[in-house]
Structure formats: structure tokens, C-alpha cells
Design a protein around this motif. Structure first.
Motif, mmCIF file in Angstrom:
data_model
loop_
_atom_site.group_PDB
_atom_site.id
_atom_site.type_symbol
_atom_site.label_atom_id
_atom_site.label_comp_id
_atom_site.label_asym_id
_atom_site.label_seq_id
_atom_site.Cartn_x
_atom_site.Cartn_y
_atom_site.Cartn_z
ATOM 1 N N ASN A 271 0.856 -1.190 0.000
ATOM 2 C CA ASN A 271 0.000 0.000 0.000
ATOM 3 C C ASN A 271 0.890 1.238 0.000
ATOM 4 O O ASN A 271 1.992 1.200 0.581
ATOM 5 C CB ASN A 271 -0.951 -0.001 1.217
ATOM 6 C CG ASN A 271 -0.224 -0.041 2.543
ATOM 7 O OD1 ASN A 271 0.656 -0.882 2.756
ATOM 8 N ND2 ASN A 271 -0.549 0.860 3.439
ATOM 9 N N ASP B 97 -2.281 0.277 -4.320
ATOM 10 C CA ASP B 97 -3.632 -0.111 -4.773
ATOM 11 C C ASP B 97 -4.365 1.070 -5.401
ATOM 12 O O ASP B 97 -5.213 0.894 -6.264
ATOM 13 C CB ASP B 97 -4.465 -0.680 -3.614
ATOM 14 C CG ASP B 97 -4.632 0.291 -2.465
ATOM 15 O OD1 ASP B 97 -3.617 0.800 -1.963
ATOM 16 O OD2 ASP B 97 -5.786 0.557 -2.073
ATOM 17 N N GLY C 228 -8.352 3.691 -2.272
ATOM 18 C CA GLY C 228 -8.143 2.566 -3.185
ATOM 19 C C GLY C 228 -8.976 1.373 -2.747
ATOM 20 O O GLY C 228 -9.804 1.479 -1.840
ATOM 21 N N GLN D 37 -7.812 -1.725 -1.624
ATOM 22 C CA GLN D 37 -7.283 -2.764 -0.728
ATOM 23 C C GLN D 37 -8.062 -2.918 0.574
ATOM 24 O O GLN D 37 -8.298 -4.043 1.030
ATOM 25 C CB GLN D 37 -5.798 -2.553 -0.430
ATOM 26 C CG GLN D 37 -5.457 -1.244 0.245
ATOM 27 C CD GLN D 37 -4.820 -1.405 1.623
ATOM 28 O OE1 GLN D 37 -4.887 -2.478 2.208
ATOM 29 N NE2 GLN D 37 -4.244 -0.352 2.131
ATOM 30 N N ASP D 38 -8.488 -1.794 1.158
ATOM 31 C CA ASP D 38 -9.240 -1.866 2.418
ATOM 32 C C ASP D 38 -10.493 -2.695 2.222
ATOM 33 O O ASP D 38 -10.843 -3.563 3.013
ATOM 34 C CB ASP D 38 -9.710 -0.473 2.861
ATOM 35 C CG ASP D 38 -8.753 0.615 2.460
ATOM 36 O OD1 ASP D 38 -7.696 0.686 3.078
ATOM 37 O OD2 ASP D 38 -9.048 1.343 1.494
ATOM 38 N N HIS E 126 -3.767 11.712 0.068
ATOM 39 C CA HIS E 126 -3.517 11.151 -1.260
ATOM 40 C C HIS E 126 -3.636 12.147 -2.403
ATOM 41 O O HIS E 126 -3.092 11.901 -3.480
ATOM 42 C CB HIS E 126 -4.477 9.993 -1.539
ATOM 43 C CG HIS E 126 -3.968 8.704 -0.976
ATOM 44 N ND1 HIS E 126 -2.922 8.036 -1.545
ATOM 45 C CD2 HIS E 126 -4.327 8.000 0.115
ATOM 46 C CE1 HIS E 126 -2.661 6.952 -0.830
ATOM 47 N NE2 HIS E 126 -3.503 6.907 0.191
ATOM 48 N N ARG F 283 7.166 5.399 0.647
ATOM 49 C CA ARG F 283 6.029 6.302 0.900
ATOM 50 C C ARG F 283 6.547 7.676 1.345
ATOM 51 O O ARG F 283 6.082 8.721 0.876
ATOM 52 C CB ARG F 283 5.117 5.728 1.984
ATOM 53 C CG ARG F 283 3.894 6.625 2.266
ATOM 54 C CD ARG F 283 3.132 6.163 3.479
ATOM 55 N NE ARG F 283 2.386 4.953 3.272
ATOM 56 C CZ ARG F 283 1.114 4.895 2.881
ATOM 57 N NH1 ARG F 283 0.437 6.001 2.652
ATOM 58 N NH2 ARG F 283 0.512 3.752 2.715
ATOM 59 N N SER G 266 -3.123 5.253 5.366
ATOM 60 C CA SER G 266 -2.518 6.522 4.958
ATOM 61 C C SER G 266 -1.936 7.302 6.128
ATOM 62 O O SER G 266 -1.390 8.377 5.936
ATOM 63 C CB SER G 266 -3.561 7.372 4.236
ATOM 64 O OG SER G 266 -4.640 7.636 5.088
HETATM 65 O O1 LIG Z 1 -2.382 5.120 1.957
HETATM 66 C C1 LIG Z 1 -2.771 3.962 2.184
HETATM 67 O O2 LIG Z 1 -1.981 3.066 2.469
HETATM 68 C C2 LIG Z 1 -4.267 3.658 2.083
HETATM 69 O O3 LIG Z 1 -5.020 4.866 2.348
HETATM 70 C C3 LIG Z 1 -6.419 4.717 2.406
HETATM 71 O O4 LIG Z 1 -6.804 3.964 3.548
HETATM 72 P P1 LIG Z 1 -7.141 4.694 4.984
HETATM 73 O O5 LIG Z 1 -7.434 3.600 5.961
HETATM 74 O O6 LIG Z 1 -8.381 5.523 4.762
HETATM 75 O O7 LIG Z 1 -5.971 5.498 5.349
HETATM 76 C C4 LIG Z 1 -6.881 4.094 1.090
HETATM 77 O O8 LIG Z 1 -8.262 3.824 1.127
HETATM 78 C C5 LIG Z 1 -6.112 2.823 0.721
HETATM 79 O O9 LIG Z 1 -6.527 2.337 -0.526
HETATM 80 C C6 LIG Z 1 -4.622 3.109 0.717
HETATM 81 O O10 LIG Z 1 -3.884 1.956 0.423
#
Ligand SMILES: O=C(O)[C@H]1O[C@H](OP(=O)(O)O)[C@H](O)[C@@H](O)[C@@H]1O
Ligand SMILES: Nc1ncnc2c1ncn2[C@@H]1O[C@H](COP(=O)(O)OP(=O)(O)O)[C@@H](O)[C@H]1O
Ligand SMILES: [Mg+2]
Length: 357
Positions: free
Chosen positions: A20, A23, A166, A168-169, A222, A273, A305
Motif C-alpha cells: 500500500n 492499490d 483505493g 485494498q481496504d 492522497h 512512501r 494513509s
Molecule cells: O495510503 C494507504 O496506504 C491507504 O489509504 C487509504 O486507507 P485509509 O485507511 O483511509 O488510510 C486508502 O483507502 C487505501 O486504498 C490506501 O492503500
């Protein structure tokens, strides 16, 4: 336990373990469902359609204007109500577009959550995903909406609110357990979802979660990187590719039980990151959580995030003790990670087995 006629669904928090945030950028991740925290949505039959604000998460009554402003500064303007509404909106539109007939009936939706708010543990999608599960059962359409498609519906509900996120969650929360995910562009554009491969949760080494009261908005975090990526920024594109490859390498390391390699990959994930997002966007406290783990020799990275960190102590319990001591000094909470196994039922599994391309 749900009362007669009412439906309840609990959805856990999740940890983005490797890869992450690629995604969000057509990459790959390994993520797990975290049973330490969860959100529950309850649906009760009702004459009118009612979305019930949560007494604390959707606070509308304040002691004073100072109280109101403090609250907005610490938690923002929104709670879960808009997520429940958007879940209904996306669900109905998906059914309409796909010729799925819904019986005429109303309901009341309410929610509860103990997922620390906006800490990168996916409190937002847990609420949406639990609401979707209630709607699937209330209208008895679980067999008509395939498991692979559901994370995309959960994401659409949040995207409609302007939350940049994204898949993945949502995949971890729909599938449960540990999942390797490939969001390759061609496949995702063609089928509307990535390729999701559940993995054995027993492959995981003991992991720890570190977090602090420190809400951060995943959408805000993001937005700049996303814009740069869309504009073709070479540094962002190549770094994201490297992040996505960490998930591939991580899957191999887990299957081979090569945990020292796994630790290196976790560290590299956060370092990449950091170089893409910059210190300001990541936040001082969040970086401190990663660094405190590194100080005792543990591997560490964000779960999402920002707001929470997943740490791995390759040297075992003595190193965990050191980690706990260091975190206590800084006021960070440390908990052993408990993985929630998959809760997909037979109806869900049938939608997977018969129609996966
Ligand atoms: O930045 C990340 O790793 C993730 O950020 C979001 O998740 P969140 O739990 O709201 O911080 C986002 O929905 C994910 O897809 C990212 O991987
Ligand atoms: N614990 C919570 N209770 C109520 N609403 C929440 C909670 N967590 C997130 N939300 C809602 O979801 C939105 C997006 O949260 P997000 O930044 O994605 O955080 P998270 O990392 O927890 O998913 C918030 O603006 C808020 O509307
Ligand atoms: Mg979120």
C-alpha cells in the motif's frame, strides 16, 4: 445479537501489510482483516427509510461554540451518516443498472464502531462494507452481487463523497483473512475489479499495531500524489511500481517463511512512501510511530494513509517488550495484531466459484 427481523453485520478494521498505497495506483498489496477493531451496522425494518446519526460520531449538540470548534478541529465535519447514505445510493444504482429487482420495503440503518477514527485502519470502509452486507441480506440479493464486485461498490460509495481511496481496504474487509491483491490496470478496467487471492493466515509472523489519537484524512493525504501520478510524474510512477513489487516479493517471502526478507520489505515500503509523500503530508507523529519501532530494530510501516503503524519484531518477545516500553514513553498504544479469518458464507463462495473470469 440482532432482534427478530433486524440484521446486523460486523466488519473489521484492516491492515495494509505490504504494497500500500499502490492499490490506489494500479499496483498490488497484501492486506489483512484485523479483529482488534470493528464497525457494526444494524438494519431494522421500518415504515420510513431512516439513517440514524450516531450519538457521538455524528455529534450535533454541543456545550458551546468552543466545544463545536474543538470538535471540528480534531475530527472534521463528518461522521458515518454520509457513508451509510452513500452505501444505499450506490447499492440501489448498482441493482437498477444490473436488472436486480428489489422488493418494496423500508428500513432504519444505524451503526456503531470502535475503530479509531481516521487512523488508516479503514474505519470508513468498515462502515460502508457493513451497510452493504445488511442491504444484501435485507433484499436477499447476496447471490446476485458477486464477491469480487463488492469492494468496488464500497469504494464507489466513498468516491462519491470525494474521498480519494483505493480498493485494498475494501477487499480485505469483504473477503476477511489475508489477501494478495493485484490491481493491474487492464484487468481492473475490463472486469471492474482486481485479482484477489486469499492466503493462509498462518503464514504471518506475530505482528504489532501501534497507534495514537491523531486523525488524518486519507483523501487529503492522497490528493497531491494522485494528481502527480495522473500527470505522469516519472518519480511517482517508478516509486509506485517499486511499492507494488514489494507485495509480490512479500508473498514469496511469506510462502517461504523468509521473515528477515519480509522485514526488509516492510521497511522499504515506508521509506518509499516517505520519499513520495514528503514529511509534511505524512505528519510528524505518524513518522515518530514508525521511527520508534525502528529504534528497537523492528520493521515498521503505515497500515493505511497514516495514524497507525504495523510493526514486526523479528527477534521475538524481548524485542516486543522493548517496543512496548518505548511506545509507552511517547503515549502510543501497542497491541498484538489479531487476524480475523474470512467470513464469506456458502452463498458468497458460490458467486466466486462459478463466475470468476
Ligand atoms: O495510503 C494507504 O496506504 C491507504 O489509504 C487509504 O486507507 P485509509 O485507511 O483511509 O488510510 C486508502 O483507502 C487505501 O486504498 C490506501 O492503500
Ligand atoms: N470511526 C468513525 N466514525 C464515524 N465516521 C468515520 C469514522 N472513521 C471514518 N469516518 C468517516 O469516513 C471518512 C473518511 O475517513 P478516512 O480518512 O478514510 O479514515 P479511515 O482511515 O478511518 O478510513 C471520514 O471523513 C468520516 O466521514
Ligand atoms: Mg478510509
Amino acid at each position: 445479537m440482532a432482534e427478530r427481523g433486524s440484521i446486523e453485520h460486523e466488519v473489521h478494521a484492516r491492515i495494509g501489510l505490504l504494497g500500500n498505497p499502490s492499490d490506489v495506483y494500479s499496483g498490488r498489496t497484501i492486506s489483512l482483516s484485523l479483529s482488534n477493531f470493528s464497525a457494526t451496522v444494524r438494519l431494522e425494518p421500518s415504515d420510513r427509510l431512516v439513517i440514524e446519526p450516531h450519538p457521538t460520531h455524528d455529534l450535533m449538540h454541543f456545550d458551546s461554540i468552543d466545544h463545536l470548534v474543538d470538535r471540528l478541529d480534531s475530527e472534521g465535519y463528518y461522521g458515518g451518516v454520509r457513508l451509510l447514505m452513500s452505501a444505499c445510493n450506490v447499492f440501489l444504482k448498482h441493482c437498477r443498472e444490473n436488472g436486480i429487482q428489489l422488493r418494496m420495503a423500508n428500513f432504519k440503518l444505524s451503526y456503531e464502531t470502535n475503530i479509531p477514527r481516521q487512523t488508516g485502519l479503514s474505519g470508513s470502509s468498515a462502515i460502508v462494507c457493513a451497510a452493504l452486507n445488511c442491504l444484501l441480506d435485507f433484499y436477499d440479493v447476496r447471490h446476485l452481487i458477486r464477491v469480487e464486485v463488492r469492494p468496488s461498490l464500497v469504494l464507489a460509495a466513498e468516491n462519491a463523497l470525494g474521498i480519494v481511496a483505493g480498493l485494498q481496504d475494501r477487499v480485505a474487509q469483504v473477503y476477511g483473512g489475508l489477501v494478495f491483491m493485484d490491481f493491474n490496470k487492464e484487468h481492473t478496467e475490463k472486469f471492474g475489479h482486481g485479482i484477489y487471492t486469499p492466503m493462509d493466515i498462518n503464514l504471518l509472523p506475530p505482528l504489532h499495531l501501534i497507534f495514537a489519537e491523531n486523525p488524518s484524512d486519507s483523501g487529503k493525504v492522497h490528493s497531491t500524489v494522485r494528481q502527480r501520478w495522473l500527470a505522469g510524474d516519472k518519480f511517482i510512477i517508478s516509486s509506485m511500481e517499486e511499492v507494488a513489487n514489494l507485495a509480490l516479493e512479500g508473498r514469496k517471502a511469506l510462502l517461504e517463511k523468509d521473515y528477515s526478507k519480509f522485514a526488509d520489505l516492510m521497511n522499504r515500503n515506508f521509506d518509499l512512501r516517505r520519499s513520495m509523500f514528503g514529511e509534511d503530508a505524512l505528519g510528524e507523529l505518524n513518522i515518530k510511530m514508525v521511527e520508534v519501532a525502528r529504534k528497537v530494530g523492528a520493521a515498521s510501516k503505515f497500515t493505511g494513509s497514516g495514524g497507525a503503524v504495523v510493526a514486526f519484531c523479528p527477534e521475538g518477545p524481548s524485542q516486543v517488550k522493548l517496543l512496548e516500553n518505548e511506545c509507552a514513553k511517547l503515549g502510543f498504544v501497542v497491541q498484538p495484531v489479531q487476524v480475523a479469518p474470512s467470513r464469506l458464507n456458502d452463498i458468497d463462495l458460490k458467486t466466486l466459484a462459478t463466475t470468476t473470469p
